[in-house]
Design an enzyme around this catalytic site. Structure first.
Site, short mmCIF file in Angstrom:
data_model
loop_
_atom_site.label_atom_id
_atom_site.label_comp_id
_atom_site.label_asym_id
_atom_site.label_seq_id
_atom_site.Cartn_x
_atom_site.Cartn_y
_atom_site.Cartn_z
N GLY A 165 42.62 40.46 -6.19
CA GLY A 165 43.11 39.18 -5.66
C GLY A 165 44.27 38.61 -6.45
O GLY A 165 44.51 39.00 -7.60
N THR B 97 51.55 39.63 -10.92
CA THR B 97 50.75 40.46 -10.03
C THR B 97 51.61 41.47 -9.27
O THR B 97 52.74 41.16 -8.87
CB THR B 97 49.97 39.58 -9.01
OG1 THR B 97 49.40 40.43 -8.03
CG2 THR B 97 50.86 38.57 -8.31
N GLU C 252 51.09 42.37 -6.36
CA GLU C 252 51.11 42.01 -4.93
C GLU C 252 52.04 40.85 -4.62
O GLU C 252 51.99 40.30 -3.52
CB GLU C 252 49.70 41.64 -4.45
CG GLU C 252 48.67 42.73 -4.55
CD GLU C 252 48.88 43.86 -3.58
OE1 GLU C 252 50.05 44.12 -3.20
OE2 GLU C 252 47.90 44.48 -3.20
N HIS D 196 45.59 35.84 -1.74
CA HIS D 196 45.23 37.17 -1.26
C HIS D 196 43.96 37.61 -1.99
O HIS D 196 43.88 37.52 -3.21
CB HIS D 196 46.34 38.19 -1.51
CG HIS D 196 45.84 39.60 -1.45
ND1 HIS D 196 45.27 40.13 -0.30
CD2 HIS D 196 45.75 40.58 -2.38
CE1 HIS D 196 44.88 41.38 -0.55
NE2 HIS D 196 45.16 41.67 -1.80
N HIS E 226 39.79 39.88 -1.28
CA HIS E 226 39.04 40.86 -0.51
C HIS E 226 37.66 40.29 -0.16
O HIS E 226 36.64 40.83 -0.60
CB HIS E 226 38.87 42.16 -1.32
CG HIS E 226 40.15 42.70 -1.87
ND1 HIS E 226 40.20 43.57 -2.93
CD2 HIS E 226 41.46 42.51 -1.51
CE1 HIS E 226 41.46 43.88 -3.21
NE2 HIS E 226 42.24 43.23 -2.37
N HIS F 28 41.89 46.72 3.73
CA HIS F 28 42.28 46.14 2.45
C HIS F 28 41.63 44.78 2.20
O HIS F 28 40.77 44.67 1.33
CB HIS F 28 43.82 46.05 2.40
CG HIS F 28 44.35 45.58 1.10
ND1 HIS F 28 45.62 45.82 0.67
CD2 HIS F 28 43.79 44.83 0.11
CE1 HIS F 28 45.81 45.29 -0.52
NE2 HIS F 28 44.71 44.67 -0.87
ZN LIG Z 1 44.38 43.45 -2.53
#
Ligand SMILES: [Zn+2]
Length: 303
Positions: A45, A90, A92, A111, A113, A174
């Site tokens: 995350g 990160t 991401e 973001h 999961h 994902h």
């Molecule tokens: Zn992820």
């Protein structure tokens, strides 16, 4: 407007540096909630807040979101170059930045999961609409972006065809990404979504999921419009209220088709203010009032 300097830009900033500490603390607090809810195992995350034309605060890589301190938080420019912070940003961040660039109204991204929503992502099962009032008003249709290797620009770009009129996207095989004007709002969308997915799975185990009628759905969309929330069904012509996807033009490869859940009934598209206010069953009016109260409470809590 554009700066790629190694030091934090001092112009076009929306917050004075004094507020940074508070925003970094907020990232840590929402990180604790993300981890506490079981939405991000281990170091999964990431969270971000846009603080200027070309500056975004974000969580670092390889850290548990439940145990961050404000000094761990990084800053990047809109191209993803790190401009501040001891730890590495990160991996991401490109996903967050792609959303912020495409949607200037978005100031924060989460973001993670969350297991129930991610189960839908793994199964490729579209999230049914027209089941719970809060979900219709706050969320609307939740699109499913195609799979790409995480951390890449290609992965970040998978969400681009699905950003109009939504604040949450399922990332196939994902997890999820949600966004809003504040970090609390972005997290709140993930929380509603995962709770909804869990309820759907429990109802399915009980044997059936009942859908709203056409009139019930129209009334909820009227309410949504009155409250100023956007929905792709307000923009797309010939879009059924509950069944076919308002994002269908965004799905280049395959339109996700329901397999686990019975398809929602096909109702003609949204007809503004066409839901009959008179002769309505009392329980519908009560329902609409209950949602209005909840929305007002949530908005009051936010401000
Ligand atoms: Zn992820």
């Amino acid at each position: 407007m554009k700066t790629t300097s190694k030091t934090a830009p001092t112009t076009n900033r929306w917050n004075s540096g004094i507020n940074d500490r508070k925003l970094k603390e907020l990232i840590c607090e929402i990180g604790r909630r993300v981890y506490g809810k079981g939405f991000a195992a281990a170091n999964d995350g990431n969270l971000s807040i846009r603080v200027g034309e070309n500056e975004v605060l974000c969580s670092p890589t390889m850290i548990c979101k439940g145990f961050m301190s404000p000094d761990d938080i990084c800053a990047v420019d809109l191209e993803g170059n790190q401009i501040a912070g001891q730890k590495k940003r990160t991996s991401e961040i490109l996903l967050h930045l792609a959303i912020m660039k495409a949607r200037p109204d978005v100031k924060a991204v989460v973001h993670c999961h969350p297991p129930h929503a991610t189960a839908f992502a793994v199964a490729g099962e579209p999230i049914p609409q027209c089941v719970l009032p809060e979900v219709e008003v706050f969320m609307g249709e939740i699109p499913i972006a195609p799979y790409e290797t995480p951390g890449t620009q290609k992965f970040a770009d998978t969400v681009l065809p699905f950003l109009k009129g939504t604040s949450c996207v399922i990332l196939r095989n994902h997890g999820t990404v949600s966004f809003g004007k504040t970090l609390e709002e972005a997290f709140w969308k993930t929380e509603i979504l995962d709770s909804y997915c869990r309820i759907l799975m429990l109802a399915q185990q009980l044997g059936r999921v009942n859908y709203f009628t056409q009139q019930q759905t129209n009334e909820l969309l009227d309410l949504k419009k009155r409250l100023g929330f956007d929905d792709p069904r307000f923009h797309v012509e010939n879009c059924d209220l509950c069944s076919n996807s308002a994002f269908r033009d965004g799905y280049k490869e395959e339109l996700p088709n329901p397999k686990a859940f019975e398809p929602a009934p096909a109702y003609p598209g949204y007809l503004e203010n066409k839901s009959a206010p008179s002769g309505t069953a009392g329980d519908i009016e009560g329902l609409v009032k209950a949602i209005t109260d909840q929305v007002m409470q949530a908005m009051a809590a936010k401000s």
